[in-house]
Design an enzyme around this catalytic site. Structure first.
Site, PDB file in Angstrom:
ATOM      1  N   LYS A  28      52.827  63.447  57.038  1.00 37.62           N
ATOM      2  CA  LYS A  28      53.451  64.581  56.395  1.00 37.62           C
ATOM      3  C   LYS A  28      54.832  64.849  56.983  1.00 37.62           C
ATOM      4  O   LYS A  28      55.825  65.008  56.247  1.00 37.62           O
ATOM      5  CB  LYS A  28      52.550  65.818  56.542  1.00 37.62           C
ATOM      6  CG  LYS A  28      53.048  67.034  55.774  1.00 37.62           C
ATOM      7  CD  LYS A  28      52.280  68.311  56.155  1.00 37.62           C
ATOM      8  CE  LYS A  28      50.841  68.305  55.696  1.00 37.62           C
ATOM      9  NZ  LYS A  28      50.697  68.771  54.291  1.00 37.62           N
ATOM     10  N   ARG A  98      50.761  73.213  59.864  1.00 39.18           N
ATOM     11  CA  ARG A  98      49.820  72.235  59.287  1.00 39.18           C
ATOM     12  C   ARG A  98      49.711  71.008  60.172  1.00 39.18           C
ATOM     13  O   ARG A  98      50.675  70.641  60.842  1.00 39.18           O
ATOM     14  CB  ARG A  98      50.321  71.752  57.921  1.00 39.18           C
ATOM     15  CG  ARG A  98      50.426  72.789  56.852  1.00 39.18           C
ATOM     16  CD  ARG A  98      51.095  72.146  55.640  1.00 39.18           C
ATOM     17  NE  ARG A  98      51.510  73.127  54.661  1.00 39.18           N
ATOM     18  CZ  ARG A  98      50.833  73.368  53.525  1.00 39.18           C
ATOM     19  NH1 ARG A  98      49.732  72.710  53.257  1.00 39.18           N
ATOM     20  NH2 ARG A  98      51.271  74.275  52.684  1.00 39.18           N
ATOM     21  N   GLY A 107      41.557  67.547  54.036  1.00 35.89           N
ATOM     22  CA  GLY A 107      40.565  68.566  54.336  1.00 35.89           C
ATOM     23  C   GLY A 107      40.049  68.533  55.755  1.00 35.89           C
ATOM     24  O   GLY A 107      39.305  69.412  56.179  1.00 35.89           O
ATOM     25  N   ARG A 354      53.565  61.701  49.590  1.00 33.64           N
ATOM     26  CA  ARG A 354      52.894  60.619  50.322  1.00 33.64           C
ATOM     27  C   ARG A 354      52.441  59.589  49.296  1.00 33.64           C
ATOM     28  O   ARG A 354      52.338  59.907  48.100  1.00 33.64           O
ATOM     29  CB  ARG A 354      51.688  61.156  51.094  1.00 33.64           C
ATOM     30  CG  ARG A 354      50.690  61.882  50.215  1.00 33.64           C
ATOM     31  CD  ARG A 354      49.555  62.466  51.040  1.00 33.64           C
ATOM     32  NE  ARG A 354      48.718  63.320  50.194  1.00 33.64           N
ATOM     33  CZ  ARG A 354      47.678  63.997  50.626  1.00 33.64           C
ATOM     34  NH1 ARG A 354      47.340  63.946  51.901  1.00 33.64           N
ATOM     35  NH2 ARG A 354      46.955  64.741  49.812  1.00 33.64           N
ATOM     36  N   HIS A 470      38.716  68.528  46.584  1.00 36.78           N
ATOM     37  CA  HIS A 470      38.178  67.783  47.725  1.00 36.78           C
ATOM     38  C   HIS A 470      37.221  66.693  47.268  1.00 36.78           C
ATOM     39  O   HIS A 470      37.321  65.539  47.666  1.00 36.78           O
ATOM     40  CB  HIS A 470      37.465  68.761  48.667  1.00 36.78           C
ATOM     41  CG  HIS A 470      36.839  68.098  49.851  1.00 36.78           C
ATOM     42  ND1 HIS A 470      35.525  67.694  49.878  1.00 36.78           N
ATOM     43  CD2 HIS A 470      37.369  67.755  51.055  1.00 36.78           C
ATOM     44  CE1 HIS A 470      35.267  67.138  51.040  1.00 36.78           C
ATOM     45  NE2 HIS A 470      36.369  67.162  51.779  1.00 36.78           N
ATOM     46  N   SER A 779      28.679  25.324  59.405  1.00 39.18           N
ATOM     47  CA  SER A 779      28.770  26.614  58.744  1.00 39.18           C
ATOM     48  C   SER A 779      28.333  27.653  59.766  1.00 39.18           C
ATOM     49  O   SER A 779      27.232  27.569  60.311  1.00 39.18           O
ATOM     50  CB  SER A 779      27.851  26.631  57.525  1.00 39.18           C
ATOM     51  OG  SER A 779      27.922  27.882  56.897  1.00 39.18           O
ATOM     52  N   TYR A 866      36.509  27.652  54.565  1.00 36.83           N
ATOM     53  CA  TYR A 866      36.019  28.556  53.521  1.00 36.83           C
ATOM     54  C   TYR A 866      35.172  29.667  54.126  1.00 36.83           C
ATOM     55  O   TYR A 866      34.708  29.563  55.269  1.00 36.83           O
ATOM     56  CB  TYR A 866      35.206  27.791  52.465  1.00 36.83           C
ATOM     57  CG  TYR A 866      33.880  27.262  52.967  1.00 36.83           C
ATOM     58  CD1 TYR A 866      32.728  28.058  52.946  1.00 36.83           C
ATOM     59  CD2 TYR A 866      33.774  25.986  53.480  1.00 36.83           C
ATOM     60  CE1 TYR A 866      31.519  27.585  53.419  1.00 36.83           C
ATOM     61  CE2 TYR A 866      32.568  25.499  53.960  1.00 36.83           C
ATOM     62  CZ  TYR A 866      31.447  26.305  53.926  1.00 36.83           C
ATOM     63  OH  TYR A 866      30.254  25.844  54.407  1.00 36.83           O
TER      64      TYR A 866
END
Lengths: 894, 894
Positions: A28, A98, A107, A354, A470, A779, A866
């Site tokens: 912020k 803030r 929140g 933002r 929220h 593997s 892989y």
């Protein structure tokens, strides 16, 4: 840590900070500074750095000596920019305080508005604003917020006073209250604080300011913040910044407003300005979802079929200015922005910008469109997508033709369909999920306390709040489908019911939500497979051009193999043959085999399994059309195929033509204290070679047949599990070669195949150089390798894994993300040693980590060929592989 | 492999080989060559190399082309040395064909004597020797031996023919048979061979020779040889040589004899000539133990109270010559020699010399005396003792004052006392041991087929054979007490009884044998602790001067701690605190703790355990008198303390004041799929810190008290088990420091202590550098480290470990000797990384490997500070450590 500068000023067309200082200033603060420098209207203020947060936490909540002078100086700058003084009884400067962390934590952190008001300055505000009602409303809001957040007086105390006051006066709405009411209420609020705490509400604005700053820094360590960080892998060491900013008011009458907007639609990704606002309100009113907000544009208004006037209509000039800012910011940041603004008596102020959270679908659309428009590169577009977010797009959505018993409708807050039993509290949701149920969390509105329950739930439904509430924001971040603000529905926590139009849903009843359409259905609704074309298809094509790692799938059923191929799998990296024996028609022969007293008896039973197994492989080879298929020979201990209770043993005995005692004796003989470390994997192949011989025969007979039928050579990869030493592997390797030679001679086919092993024991990793003398591929079986490296049974770790994560012992569940320090080092050792012996050895990974993005990045880094993962994780792995190739660091939500 | 020379000649005062070519020629061949070169009377012959054995095995039992010519040439040399021709019908050269491996393998390999006889040459032998009876006796022996060993005709066929012939003739003894009898028997033997095989007994001496050579090479791969190699860790790749040597005859009348002798007493080590011989006998008669032999010296004759005349009396000249050879050979080899000789008509021939097998007691005495006499150095003396052999000296012997119900007496063939149930067959012995019984194997005589049973048994008793019989030699090699040739006792395999003087012992009855005195007692006899002085004390003093590794013990009881201190332990390396909770007085509180619903309940129960635990430590600290004591905090999962069946659960519920359901529910909740990998070790410490807190309190309260009382500071080492990551360790470390600080404050004592961890998980080894940031010591828990590195549960490995050893997958049981390739590399990694972080970190090992000599050598090699092992292994570890310091390779019995 010593830092020469703790405080950074901004506002008035310039700033000490920049957007790229987010680590120091928080997101912020960095963006407020950037907007100031861009010449956008930002109320002046200053940011205290995240390093101060760490200093504060590390020094037992004490500040460095020099901080006070820096804050005083920054405050003086603000006073001079605005021309009003902090604490001035005639015309006071009011500020907001803030939090602002490096990563957005909606929140989670606490905010205080209107700070600087007291019994004296409130009169000054009334005079300066010419609005006594506004001044005392602001004062009571400040006392309430400060009392709750900073002083810890629970908010229901204030709500009770307000409700009583309205009752006494016989009114229902806040808007019906007048200046004197608010004056009275503010006094009662302050009195409540004093009676709760035993000391008066602080009157000195400087005391207020320091209290608020400390509350923000302190809140970094509160439980909600810790949970959020844990869920989002945010290190505690990042800390939060504090932003102190001069107040602007959206609640100074009808020429004032406050809103939240996105430069593009965060749900669909459409390139259309999108947002919500409220006239005569403070910013918290929009975000908290208490009042249902108005649409920003006419287009939205029409889409949502609402009568509420849009900002485009009611404040056209402000709207135009905001549109210009939208263009400027998106151009500047080259990403979709999430902005907060306030209009104070006809003047627009920007309070935040933002990079906006978005659904996976929107992220895809925005990234692809921006790349196509030349705003960003294709590489950048690829880096913009969080691989795990694709999960939202890959799962079924509701069949549009299926019957829907629609209970009601809300906002399409987070896309995708989800189905589950209704839970009316976060706790109930968590409890049900712990019992294995799937849950839809239903709340009037959600709050940060609900995070755990939201995470546990399949989907979220709220009856209040908008697209930026929220619930909506958090659900999108988590990839949970969400329907928000379904105002027709009534929730009673008391009765544990959800009602609409005479229908009632009780706790535990099944509902389905469609987060893409905003619908809530009773019962379960049929779903359809996702479309993998459009933006998804385009991006995945770019991804495939860039990535170096191949992506295979773990599959043994034709269904899984087909799904995986559709998702872009380039082969099967792990076919677990044991899963093929649990079919009722087969398990009986498997049991016959286990119960047989000797090799000959076992061979008879195995000969009955051979045709089944051969057909399995014919199916897989046919589906995979020449793509590599790695088949792991039988791995689990034989007792897994025997029943454990007496009744079932009797059944098995009957079916196998033997008696209960025989079955029981065999089960007892096969019992193991630690089956994970017992007679399984290639140990079975050594002790009972006839089992592996049958499996190899099935593989080679199938590959011979499919090669012949299709005209395309099938090259199976035969994988020996649980190898721990060279000679063990060599014996198994010889067995495979021998059976291949037999089948080759019998069928007159030239067989092509590879023989290799899983590396899933620490010893195998260490001895990889020797094992590679004959093994043609490795593997990495990271599930078992994690278990043995940690000495940790996955099945038994539940009793303490959570405790371990809470205490920071395991930053990640090691069964989800590869432990690079320990398990990873063993994989690196095996990779180096294997390649030193056999330069072209094929290397892959087939544990569940194969579908985890950070593990995929690790696999790329150490140069595996892989990864193999479950079908639905294939696109995620493809994207992660491309990001790895782009040398992308793990993306943190910006 | 190509070798320019496969055959080496010897005899006649010179030889192509040397003693140091034993790897190539085998022990017997190399020493025959050496003796020839020393000018000793050795019948000429030649050795075929061990490399040929490998060539033969690797090439599917085929010889290289050039071999025949080399053998022919060597044979020609022998013919010219002796002046007789192979296959000469008038005066034939006869040869023996014997195996000769690098390591002595008594009875394992097959031998053929008198080769070269056929229907023609037997007449020539009769003529040349002037003794027809001797010639045909030799022939029938040859047919019997060759038929059995080379042609595979079972020997009972021949025994039956001989017995029938004696019955027919009405005589009991072989000596009563005359020339014609042997002629007749030889014909019957040959006929039997033909009827069994369908083809005649080979008449061509060259065919006989190649048949015998192939039989020797083939026998290298027979099951008995494989078992012996497995038991003695002899690699298959060593191969055996073949020695072809001209025959000399000890059975040519009363001026002929054959014998076996030792330059010192192999049982006591006394520097006295010692041996056995038989007049008019072939060598096999002595070794096979079929006739009870006569003593070599007058001293022996007196000691054994026998009437049989000694060689010293009956052949004084031969005896004197033998004494000279004794001196020469011991001087030359500087070690006690085991020699075979034959006297043929008044001429002494040496057939073999080798370093003699000996008891541990003899080995000690010989080594110490030779070093004191300056024959060898002290270092050489130390290298001469096989550490595991000390085991014989450390275990209890019979209390001389205890009542002994002596059943009978035999030869003291291998020292030490043993007690167990009687088994009359190797199979019965193995079966009983598998059921957990202790067994004494009782046989008339033993044969190589009995190896398995001898190994399983506590001790061995035979009623036939001498000190050099198969039973005696093998028992000494294995360190099993043995009474041999107890001729008063009668064994009936039929009735499964052992009888003497009217007393009967049945299979399964308990007997005790005293291998040092040759006594057999009915029932169990009281034992006493070994004396650790004398030669043992002297050698251990030398050992302690040389070794660099410290040796500690694993002990938690005062008894074990006291024993270990007596055996030279320099501290306790592992005190397993959980063993302290199984006492009935304590387990009830342990269970209370486990059944408690909450932390407070657990604390109450723990407070009851505290005084017990504190007393435990007070005892240990007092006994250890300031030596370091490493205490491992609780390690096993809690469910190990709960009963598993319902009846016991009811009892526990009663005792703990709760109900059955609670106990059952808790047991179910604590159940784990893989307890080895579950909630145990420090995971308990993290989840239930109160348990470890109580234990630390007990440790520190005890150390404070003992330090105060004794005036000597006790420095306990607190060890955290099952650490897998740094933070886990740090949390535990902080807990230890905290409790120490509390106890220090409460008692007003300055506490000294170390805090460290076990490294027993692969991840801990890899992360050792980080863990060492706070850990002050590491103790390698090689049991668990082996389990996790191999992914192999020790409890469950029984079902396949043997198969794995048979197939050569595991050369050693990895739970006995450290797997240097895998587990060892992890230990080395942890050692390097731990030291890199903390230069003075204390490093030790506390798994069962701590008492295994080859593992001790490994620990020395990688530079650990100490090993810790069970009390009885302490001297073994001390010796192994000294040998490691002397850079000794693992000693192979010479």
């Amino acid at each position: 840590m010593s830092n020469s500068k703790w405080v950074y000023s901004f506002g008035g067309g310039s700033a000490e900070g920049r957007a790229d200082m987010r680590n120091l200033l928080g997101g912020k603060g960095a963006n407020l500074a950037e907007m100031s420098s861009l010449g956008l209207p930002v109320p002046p203020g200053f940011s205290i750095t995240t390093e101060l947060c760490n200093h504060y936490t590390a020094n037992n909540n004490h500040y460095p000596d020099e901080l006070k002078a820096e804050v005083d100086a920054a405050l003086a700058k603000v006073e001079s920019a605005i021309g009003v003084k902090f604490g001035d009884a005639d015309n006071p400067l009011l500020v907001s305080v803030r939090s602002g962390a490096r990563a957005s934590m909606p929140g989670m952190m606490d905010t205080v508005l209107n700070l600087g008001l007291n019994d004296e300055t409130v009169a000054g505000l009334a005079k300066a604003s010419g609005d006594e009602r506004f001044a005392y409303d602001s004062y009571r809001r400040f006392i309430q917020m400060y009392g709750d957040v900073v002083l810890g007086v629970e908010h229901h105390h204030f709500e009770d006073i307000l409700a009583d006051h309205k009752d006494d006066k016989g009114v229902a709405l806040d808007t019906e209250l007048e200046a004197d009411d608010w004056k009275d209420i503010a006094k009662k609020f302050a009195g409540k604080v004093e009676s709760e705490l035993g000391k008066p509400f602080p009157q000195d604005p400087h005391d207020q300011l320091w209290g608020a700053i400390s509350a923000v820094f302190g809140s970094w360590m509160n439980d909600r913040a810790k949970i959020y960080r844990k869920l989002h892998d945010i290190p505690e060491s990042w800390g939060t910044g504090v932003n102190v900013q001069s107040m602007v008011f959206g609640n100074m009458g009808d020429s004032s407003a406050t809103g939240v907007c996105f430069t593009r639609n965060p749900s669909t990704g459409e390139n259309a300005f999108y947002g919500e606002y409220l006239v005569n309100a403070q910013g918290e009113d929009v975000v908290a979802g208490i009042r249902t907000p108005q649409p920003l544009t006419i287009a939205e208004k029409e889409l949502n079929a609402t009568d509420l006037p849009s900002m485009e209509e009611s404040m056209p000039e402000m709207f135009k200015e905001l549109c210009d800012i939208r263009d400027k910011l998106e151009d500047h940041y080259t990403d979709m922005q999430d902005m907060e603004f306030t209009v104070q008596e006809g003047k627009l102020w920007m309070l935040q910008t933002r990079n906006g959270k978005r659904t996976a679908k929107a992220a895809l659309k925005i990234a692809v469109e921006m790349a196509n428009d030349g705003l960003i590169t294709r590489e950048e577009a690829i880096k913009r997508i969080e691989p795990n977010a694709l999960d939202q797009l890959l799962h079924p959505t509701l069949d549009p033709d299926a019957d829907r018993n629609v209970l009601g409708k809300g906002l399409p807050a987070s896309p995708g369909a989800a189905c589950g039993k209704v839970a009316f509290s976060a706790q109930d949701a968590e409890d049900r999920v712990a019992k294995g149920e799937k849950v839809i969390l239903v709340r009037i509105e959600t709050s940060p306390e609900d995070i755990g329950g939201m995470h546990a739930a399949e989907g979220i439904l709220t009856t209040r709040g908008g697209m930026t509430s929220h619930a909506a924001v958090v659900a999108r971040g988590m990839g949970r489908p969400c329907v928000a603000g379904a105002g027709q529905l009534r929730v009673s926590y008391q009765d544990q019911t959800l009602k609409c139009g005479g229908q009632t849903v009780n706790a535990g009843d099944v509902v389905t939500i469609d987060g893409s359409r905003g619908e809530v259905m009773i019962g379960e609704v049929k779903t359809i497979q996702p479309e993998l074309t459009g933006d998804f298809g385009v991006l995945m094509q770019w991804v495939d051009e860039i990535r170096e790692l191949k992506v295979r799938t773990n599959a043994e059923t034709p269904e899984d193999a087909e799904t995986a191929v559709k998702f872009g799998a380039e082969g099967i990296g792990l076919c677990r043959t044991e899963h093929m024996f649990f079919d009722p028609a087969r398990i009986i022969h498997m049991r016959e085999m286990i119960l047989a007293g000797d090799v000959d008896g076992r061979k008879v039973a195995l000969s009955k399994l051979l045709p089944y197994q051969r057909d399995d492989f014919i199916n897989l080879f046919t589906i995979m059309k020449g793509l590599p298929v790695t088949i792991r020979l039988l791995d689990p201990p034989l007792h897994e195929f025997l029943p454990t209770n007496d009744d079932e043993m009797v059944e098995v005995a009957d079916a196998a033509g033997t008696d209960f005692e025989t079955v029981q004796a065999r089960a007892i003989a096969l019992h193991e204290s630690n089956p994970m470390l017992g007679l399984r994997g290639c140990r079975l192949g050594i002790v009972h070679p006839e089992i592996y011989e049958m499996q190899c025969r099935a593989i080679f007979e199938a590959s011979a047949k499919v090669s012949k039928d299709s005209g395309e050579t099938v090259v199976p990869e035969v994988m020996i599990p649980l190898i721990g030493s060279k000679r063990e592997y060599d014996i198994m390797h010889d067995m495979v070669q021998r059976i291949a030679a037999e089948v080759s001679a019998e069928t007159g086919t030239q067989l092509e195949y590879l023989t290799g092993t899983m590396i899933e024991l620490p010893r195998a990793a260490l001895l990889a150089g020797k094992i590679a003398e004959h093994a043609e591929f490795f593997s990495f079986g990271t599930n078992d390798l994690t278990q043995t490296t940690y000495g940790l049974s996955r099945d038994d770790s539940g009793s303490f894994l959570e405790r371990y994560q809470e205490q920071g012992i395991y930053e990640q569940d090691p069964f989800v993300s590869i432990d690079e320090e320990g398990v990873g080092e063993l994989i690196e050792i095996a990779t180096e040693r294997g390649r030193a012996t056999r330069g072209d050895i094929k290397l892959g990974i087939c544990g569940e980590h194969g579908g985890d993005p950070s593990s995929v990045i690790f696999c790329h880094k150490i140069g595996l060929d892989y990864v193999s993962c479950s079908p639905y994780r294939v696109p995620i792995a493809r994207l992660a592989a491309a990001q790895a190739a782009l040398n992308a660091e793990k993306l943190i939500d910006a």
